[in-house]
Scaffold this motif. Structure first.
Motif, PDB file in Angstrom:
ATOM      1  N   GLN A  79       0.825  -1.207   0.000  1.00 13.58           N
ATOM      2  CA  GLN A  79       0.000   0.000   0.000  1.00 13.58           C
ATOM      3  C   GLN A  79       0.862   1.261   0.000  1.00 13.58           C
ATOM      4  O   GLN A  79       0.533   2.241  -0.668  1.00 13.58           O
ATOM      5  N   PHE A  80       1.961   1.211   0.737  1.00  9.07           N
ATOM      6  CA  PHE A  80       2.859   2.361   0.786  1.00  9.07           C
ATOM      7  C   PHE A  80       3.418   2.691  -0.597  1.00  9.07           C
ATOM      8  O   PHE A  80       3.494   3.856  -0.979  1.00  9.07           O
ATOM      9  N   MET A  81       3.799   1.678  -1.359  1.00  7.77           N
ATOM     10  CA  MET A  81       4.360   1.933  -2.688  1.00  7.77           C
ATOM     11  C   MET A  81       3.313   2.473  -3.658  1.00  7.77           C
ATOM     12  O   MET A  81       3.662   3.133  -4.627  1.00  7.77           O
ATOM     13  N   LYS A  82       2.037   2.223  -3.389  1.00 10.99           N
ATOM     14  CA  LYS A  82       0.978   2.820  -4.210  1.00 10.99           C
ATOM     15  C   LYS A  82       0.865   4.313  -3.945  1.00 10.99           C
ATOM     16  O   LYS A  82       0.522   5.087  -4.835  1.00 10.99           O
ATOM     17  N   ASN A  83       1.110   4.700  -2.687  1.00  5.12           N
ATOM     18  CA  ASN A  83       1.024   6.102  -2.304  1.00  5.12           C
ATOM     19  C   ASN A  83       2.052   6.361  -1.210  1.00  5.12           C
ATOM     20  O   ASN A  83       1.763   6.177  -0.030  1.00  5.12           O
ATOM     21  N   THR A  84       3.238   6.792  -1.603  1.00  5.89           N
ATOM     22  CA  THR A  84       4.320   6.969  -0.626  1.00  5.89           C
ATOM     23  C   THR A  84       4.052   8.119   0.344  1.00  5.89           C
ATOM     24  O   THR A  84       4.738   8.229   1.354  1.00  5.89           O
ATOM     25  N   LYS A  85       3.057   8.936   0.068  1.00  9.93           N
ATOM     26  CA  LYS A  85       2.708  10.017   0.996  1.00  9.93           C
ATOM     27  C   LYS A  85       1.769   9.546   2.100  1.00  9.93           C
ATOM     28  O   LYS A  85       1.418  10.305   2.985  1.00  9.93           O
ATOM     29  N   SER A  86       1.381   8.271   2.046  1.00  5.98           N
ATOM     30  CA  SER A  86       0.416   7.752   3.024  1.00  5.98           C
ATOM     31  C   SER A  86       1.006   7.581   4.420  1.00  5.98           C
ATOM     32  O   SER A  86       0.282   7.534   5.400  1.00  5.98           O
ATOM     33  N   ASN A  87       2.316   7.492   4.535  1.00  5.43           N
ATOM     34  CA  ASN A  87       2.970   7.342   5.832  1.00  5.43           C
ATOM     35  C   ASN A  87       4.194   8.255   5.834  1.00  5.43           C
ATOM     36  O   ASN A  87       5.200   7.956   5.189  1.00  5.43           O
ATOM     37  N   VAL A  88       4.093   9.356   6.554  1.00  7.88           N
ATOM     38  CA  VAL A  88       5.127  10.381   6.521  1.00  7.88           C
ATOM     39  C   VAL A  88       6.468   9.860   7.051  1.00  7.88           C
ATOM     40  O   VAL A  88       7.521  10.158   6.487  1.00  7.88           O
ATOM     41  N   VAL A  89       6.448   9.084   8.114  1.00  6.16           N
ATOM     42  CA  VAL A  89       7.694   8.576   8.698  1.00  6.16           C
ATOM     43  C   VAL A  89       8.343   7.568   7.745  1.00  6.16           C
ATOM     44  O   VAL A  89       9.545   7.626   7.487  1.00  6.16           O
ATOM     45  N   ALA A  90       7.555   6.648   7.195  1.00  6.03           N
ATOM     46  CA  ALA A  90       8.089   5.674   6.245  1.00  6.03           C
ATOM     47  C   ALA A  90       8.648   6.388   5.009  1.00  6.03           C
ATOM     48  O   ALA A  90       9.710   6.020   4.503  1.00  6.03           O
ATOM     49  N   LYS A  91       7.954   7.423   4.541  1.00  9.68           N
ATOM     50  CA  LYS A  91       8.433   8.172   3.379  1.00  9.68           C
ATOM     51  C   LYS A  91       9.767   8.850   3.671  1.00  9.68           C
ATOM     52  O   LYS A  91      10.664   8.854   2.821  1.00  9.68           O
ATOM     53  N   TYR A  92       9.917   9.394   4.862  1.00 13.58           N
ATOM     54  CA  TYR A  92      11.174  10.052   5.230  1.00 13.58           C
ATOM     55  C   TYR A  92      12.343   9.071   5.078  1.00 13.58           C
ATOM     56  O   TYR A  92      13.366   9.400   4.488  1.00 13.58           O
ATOM     57  N   PHE A  93      12.171   7.845   5.583  1.00 11.60           N
ATOM     58  CA  PHE A  93      13.248   6.856   5.499  1.00 11.60           C
ATOM     59  C   PHE A  93      13.367   6.262   4.093  1.00 11.60           C
ATOM     60  O   PHE A  93      14.466   5.982   3.629  1.00 11.60           O
ATOM     61  N   TYR A  94      12.247   6.087   3.389  1.00 16.83           N
ATOM     62  CA  TYR A  94      12.294   5.581   2.015  1.00 16.83           C
ATOM     63  C   TYR A  94      13.054   6.560   1.107  1.00 16.83           C
ATOM     64  O   TYR A  94      13.785   6.139   0.205  1.00 16.83           O
ATOM     65  N   ASP A  95      12.901   7.848   1.363  1.00 14.99           N
ATOM     66  CA  ASP A  95      13.571   8.852   0.534  1.00 14.99           C
ATOM     67  C   ASP A  95      15.096   8.725   0.570  1.00 14.99           C
ATOM     68  O   ASP A  95      15.783   9.143  -0.357  1.00 14.99           O
ATOM     69  N   PHE A  96      15.642   8.115   1.627  1.00 15.72           N
ATOM     70  CA  PHE A  96      17.082   7.891   1.687  1.00 15.72           C
ATOM     71  C   PHE A  96      17.534   6.897   0.613  1.00 15.72           C
ATOM     72  O   PHE A  96      18.654   6.981   0.117  1.00 15.72           O
ATOM     73  N   ILE A  97      16.681   5.931   0.273  1.00 15.71           N
ATOM     74  CA  ILE A  97      17.102   4.875  -0.650  1.00 15.71           C
ATOM     75  C   ILE A  97      16.418   4.908  -2.013  1.00 15.71           C
ATOM     76  O   ILE A  97      16.812   4.172  -2.905  1.00 15.71           O
ATOM     77  N   LYS A  98      15.404   5.737  -2.187  1.00 18.28           N
ATOM     78  CA  LYS A  98      14.590   5.660  -3.408  1.00 18.28           C
ATOM     79  C   LYS A  98      15.382   5.804  -4.702  1.00 18.28           C
ATOM     80  O   LYS A  98      15.031   5.209  -5.706  1.00 18.28           O
ATOM     81  N   ASP A  99      16.475   6.564  -4.683  1.00 16.94           N
ATOM     82  CA  ASP A  99      17.273   6.766  -5.898  1.00 16.94           C
ATOM     83  C   ASP A  99      18.355   5.710  -6.096  1.00 16.94           C
ATOM     84  O   ASP A  99      19.016   5.698  -7.134  1.00 16.94           O
ATOM     85  N   ILE A 100      18.551   4.842  -5.103  1.00 16.30           N
ATOM     86  CA  ILE A 100      19.628   3.845  -5.204  1.00 16.30           C
ATOM     87  C   ILE A 100      19.092   2.416  -5.067  1.00 16.30           C
ATOM     88  O   ILE A 100      19.847   1.499  -4.781  1.00 16.30           O
ATOM     89  N   THR A 101      17.797   2.257  -5.281  1.00 18.65           N
ATOM     90  CA  THR A 101      17.192   0.933  -5.187  1.00 18.65           C
ATOM     91  C   THR A 101      16.285   0.671  -6.381  1.00 18.65           C
ATOM     92  O   THR A 101      15.804   1.608  -7.016  1.00 18.65           O
ATOM     93  N   ASN A 102      16.055  -0.607  -6.637  1.00 20.06           N
ATOM     94  CA  ASN A 102      15.083  -0.966  -7.666  1.00 20.06           C
ATOM     95  C   ASN A 102      13.730  -1.310  -7.032  1.00 20.06           C
ATOM     96  O   ASN A 102      12.825  -1.774  -7.705  1.00 20.06           O
ATOM     97  N   LEU A 103      13.591  -1.073  -5.749  1.00 15.40           N
ATOM     98  CA  LEU A 103      12.318  -1.283  -5.052  1.00 15.40           C
ATOM     99  C   LEU A 103      11.512   0.008  -5.182  1.00 15.40           C
ATOM    100  O   LEU A 103      11.482   0.856  -4.293  1.00 15.40           O
ATOM    101  N   ASN A 104      10.902   0.167  -6.346  1.00 12.75           N
ATOM    102  CA  ASN A 104      10.233   1.426  -6.657  1.00 12.75           C
ATOM    103  C   ASN A 104       8.878   1.216  -7.327  1.00 12.75           C
ATOM    104  O   ASN A 104       8.441   2.045  -8.117  1.00 12.75           O
ATOM    105  N   HIS A 105       8.235   0.103  -7.016  1.00 10.15           N
ATOM    106  CA  HIS A 105       6.931  -0.173  -7.612  1.00 10.15           C
ATOM    107  C   HIS A 105       6.077  -0.960  -6.626  1.00 10.15           C
ATOM    108  O   HIS A 105       6.564  -1.443  -5.610  1.00 10.15           O
ATOM    109  N   THR A 106       4.807  -1.079  -6.949  1.00  7.71           N
ATOM    110  CA  THR A 106       3.889  -1.796  -6.074  1.00  7.71           C
ATOM    111  C   THR A 106       4.069  -3.302  -6.228  1.00  7.71           C
ATOM    112  O   THR A 106       4.821  -3.774  -7.084  1.00  7.71           O
ATOM    113  N   CYS A 107       3.376  -4.026  -5.393  1.00  8.48           N
ATOM    114  CA  CYS A 107       3.431  -5.489  -5.422  1.00  8.48           C
ATOM    115  C   CYS A 107       2.760  -6.013  -6.684  1.00  8.48           C
ATOM    116  O   CYS A 107       1.897  -5.329  -7.237  1.00  8.48           O
TER     117      CYS A 107
END
Length: 161
Positions: A79-107
């Motif tokens: 659900q988070f990958m469908k809408n990364t703004k849905s969890n502010v804390v998770a988004k803060y930490f995801y933003d550290f890796i979003k440009d260096i990972t291939n985990l960038n899509h929904t299930c």
């Protein structure tokens, strides 16, 4: 009074709890010099697809062992990958890796997952210069659950200087 804090990685550990589903091809911590360190990992996904992923992460401070400190968050990764703004804390930490990972899509997740060279320098450039955190040793721990079973744990150890 201004406090300039810097993060310095000290270790990175990865454990697969079910090697039939996922396993770590590598889980590495490299220290190029005192100011430039990075961590990288590649998670091999053996099951055809992971459709239900939950993530729990927590920040722990070392005080007579590692004790919970500030964050302990569980969220639905799909659900988070469908809408990364849905969890502010998770988004803060995801933003550290979003440009260096291939985990960038929904299930479903039906491929290996890579995080390539998350550097302490990148974290230091994103963390505010004034932190209310005390200096010391910390651990950022994540538990990865798929289809309601624990499959992996990662632990990033660092010190705040």
């Amino acid at each position: 009074m201004q406090i300039d804090s810097l993060i310095e990685f000290t270790n990175f550990k990865c454990v697969s709890m079910n090697k039939d589903v996922v396993d770590f091809e590598y889980c590495s911590f490299k220290s190029v010099n005192r100011t430039y360190q990075y961590i990288s990992t590649k998670v091999k996904v053996f099951k055809v697809s992971l459709n239900s992923i939950k993530v729990n992460f927590g920040l722990h401070q070392q005080i007579n062992g590692y004790q919970p400190f500030l964050y302990n968050v569980t969220f639905d990764g799909c659900q988070f990958m469908k809408n990364t703004k849905s969890n502010v804390v998770a988004k803060y930490f995801y933003d550290f890796i979003k440009d260096i990972t291939n985990l960038n899509h929904t299930c479903p997740i039906n491929h290996d997952v890579i995080v390539d060279k998350l550097s302490s320098e990148a974290i230091n450039s994103r963390v505010p210069k004034v932190l209310p955190f005390p200096t010391g040793n910390y651990m950022f721990q994540t538990y990865w659950t798929a289809n309601d079973k624990y499959h992996a744990v990662t632990k990033i150890y660092f010190c705040l200087l």
